[in-house]
Design an enzyme around this catalytic site. Structure first.
Site, PDB file in Angstrom:
ATOM      1  N   LYS A 286       0.840  -1.171   0.008  1.00 25.56           N
ATOM      2  CA  LYS A 286       0.033   0.212  -0.045  1.00 25.56           C
ATOM      3  C   LYS A 286       0.868   1.089   0.006  1.00 25.56           C
ATOM      4  CE  LYS A 286      -4.105  -2.222   0.152  1.00 25.56           C
ATOM      5  NZ  LYS A 286      -3.423  -3.597  -0.285  1.00 25.56           N
TER       6      LYS A 286
HETATM    7  C1  LIG Z   1      -9.519  -2.854  -1.695  1.00 24.55           C
HETATM    8  C2  LIG Z   1      -8.903  -3.887  -0.708  1.00 24.55           C
HETATM    9  N1  LIG Z   1      -9.813  -4.203   0.586  1.00 24.55           N
HETATM   10  C3  LIG Z   1      -9.371  -4.812   1.539  1.00 24.55           C
HETATM   11  C4  LIG Z   1      -7.959  -5.333   1.592  1.00 24.55           C
HETATM   12  C5  LIG Z   1      -7.337  -5.735   2.669  1.00 24.55           C
HETATM   13  O1  LIG Z   1      -6.466  -5.443   3.422  1.00 24.55           O
HETATM   14  P1  LIG Z   1      -5.431  -6.249   4.214  1.00 24.55           P
HETATM   15  O2  LIG Z   1      -4.485  -7.030   3.201  1.00 24.55           O
HETATM   16  O3  LIG Z   1      -4.632  -5.262   4.937  1.00 24.55           O
HETATM   17  O4  LIG Z   1      -6.053  -7.231   4.886  1.00 24.55           O
HETATM   18  C6  LIG Z   1      -7.149  -4.975   0.570  1.00 24.55           C
HETATM   19  C7  LIG Z   1      -5.629  -5.302   0.443  1.00 24.55           C
HETATM   20  O5  LIG Z   1      -5.094  -5.647  -0.495  1.00 24.55           O
HETATM   21  C8  LIG Z   1      -7.589  -4.167  -0.515  1.00 24.55           C
HETATM   22  O6  LIG Z   1      -7.003  -3.692  -1.587  1.00 24.55           O
END
Ligand SMILES: Cc1ncc(COP(=O)(O)O)c(C=O)c1O
Length: 383
Positions: free
Chosen positions: A187
């Protein structure tokens, strides 16, 4: 396996400065390495960034979505409307809390949820909406919140990819209902893994804190109580220190990403690839944080598949990715009644999307190299 050249350009690479690395070493030597002072400092800094709204950190952007739903009171029997063009965690969390995901197709231009279709999908069971700001591009926030107010729906913004984005000059996180960020390694702001929830008031923030760690409070019998069913979602201080180090650079990160996105548009202008039908994202240079730059491949006009296209890029020293196949076509979702053809725009995007390299330490010359490679491959494999 094919050998990759030494000057390989990955599609993503985090930028961690020496001060942050030294800071992490200090935390490791401090004697307190899990949730503690670094988290407090990270939450305070994030809160300041989000216009003073309460913020609680978590160990992922999936945990934040799930807890966001719980705080909004979503549970068994409720429907939550979201997009099928996202990372699968966006809708998995809806099942996790016992509710039912209802998908609305995307607008093929913005690639975000189509707000007309979202509104049409509202039923008496709808309790909340999870809009996703894919690649960091927000949806029309004015329209979104007009719909939410009219139908008395909670909004949990999946801003996993949108840290640093804004809506008409206001930061994502500083406006809206519940906002969920991810700080996963790829990110724009990373804490290696991690996430944060931006909340409306101290009651919600306290509930978030409880859900984050077993529902524990410091009152009750023997100085402790547990009054909600929480989980284990806390962020370590090592991770929080990384996030704090990143936050210092977020404006520069976003600016550099916009510069690179702009270079992609320049590079593709009048190109053989675009003439052949390569699709470009919306050229938003003010709201989006340009988390990713994604093209769509005109596969019907090429003699190779997307996987072969990616292999061709790799042979030219360029990494790429797929974000994401349409959620409703995954086995778990098919088993729950979803099928091909239900959300054609998301399906088409899922089949043809390709994420190109974009990270802060890339140069405009790197972007030009990617554009040239895409032109070359398109020309070579045009039908
Ligand atoms: C659009 C979206 N939602 C939720 C997530 C979930 O985040 P995490 O990987 O930190 O759990 C991501 C991660 O790639 C994402 O891109």
């Amino acid at each position: 396996m094919t050998q990759t050249p030494a000057s390989f350009l990955p599609f993503v690479k985090p930028e961690i400065d020496e001060e942050t690395i030294a800071g992490v070493v200090d935390v490791l030597r401090s004697g307190w390495i899990t949730t503690g002072p670094q988290n407090q400092a990270f939450e305070a800094a994030l809160s300041e960034y989000c216009g003073g709204r309460p913020v609680r950190t978590f160990n992922s952007g999936t945990a934040t979505l799930e807890i966001g739903l719980r705080i909004a009171g979503v549970g068994a029997g409720d429907e939550v409307i979201t997009t099928p063009a996202s990372w699968v965690s966006t809708s998995n969390v809806i099942y996790e809390v016992g509710a039912t995901p209802v998908f609305a197709d995307i607008d093929p231009v913005t690639r975000n949820i189509d707000l007309d279709k979202l509104e049409a999908a509202i039923t008496p069971k709808t309790k909340a909406i999870i809009p996703v700001f894919l690649t960091g591009l927000p949806v029309d926030m004015d329209r979104l919140y007009t719909i939410a107010r009219q139908h008395k729906l909670r909004v949990i913004e999946d801003a996993a990819q949108a840290f640093g984005s804004s809506w008409n000059g206001k930061r994502i996180g500083a406006i809206g209902d519940i906002v969920s960020f991810s700080f996963h390694a790829n990110k724009n702001l990373t804490s290696i893994e991690g996430g944060a929830l931006v909340l409306n008031n101290e009651d919600e923030a306290e509930l978030a804190r409880k859900y984050r760690l077993q529902g524990i409070t410091r009152t009750g019998h023997d100085g402790m109580d547990c009054d909600v069913l929480g989980g284990k979602y806390n962020l370590t201080d090592v991770a929080a220190r990384v996030g704090l180090g990143q936050l210092k650079h977020i404006e520069r990160f976003t600016e550099q990403r916009r510069k690179l996105a702009h270079a992609y548009f320049t590079g593709f202008e009048g190109s053989a690839a675009v003439t052949l039908g390569v699709g470009l994202p919306v050229a938003d240079m003010s709201n989006s944080n340009w988390h990713m730059f994604q093209i769509t491949l005109p596969l019907d006009r090429l003699t190779i598949s997307r996987a072969e296209f990616m292999e061709q890029l790799k042979q030219r020293g360029i990494g790429s990715g797929v974000h994401y196949p349409a959620i409703h076509l995954f086995t778990l979702y098919r088993e729950r009644g979803f099928t091909d053809g239900m959300f054609p725009h998301a399906e088409q995007l899922g089949k043809t999307t390709l994420t190109l390299p974009l990270f802060t330490q890339m140069s405009v010359a790197d972007v030009a190299r990617v554009c040239r490679a895409i032109d070359e491959i398109c020309t070579q494999y045009a039908k």
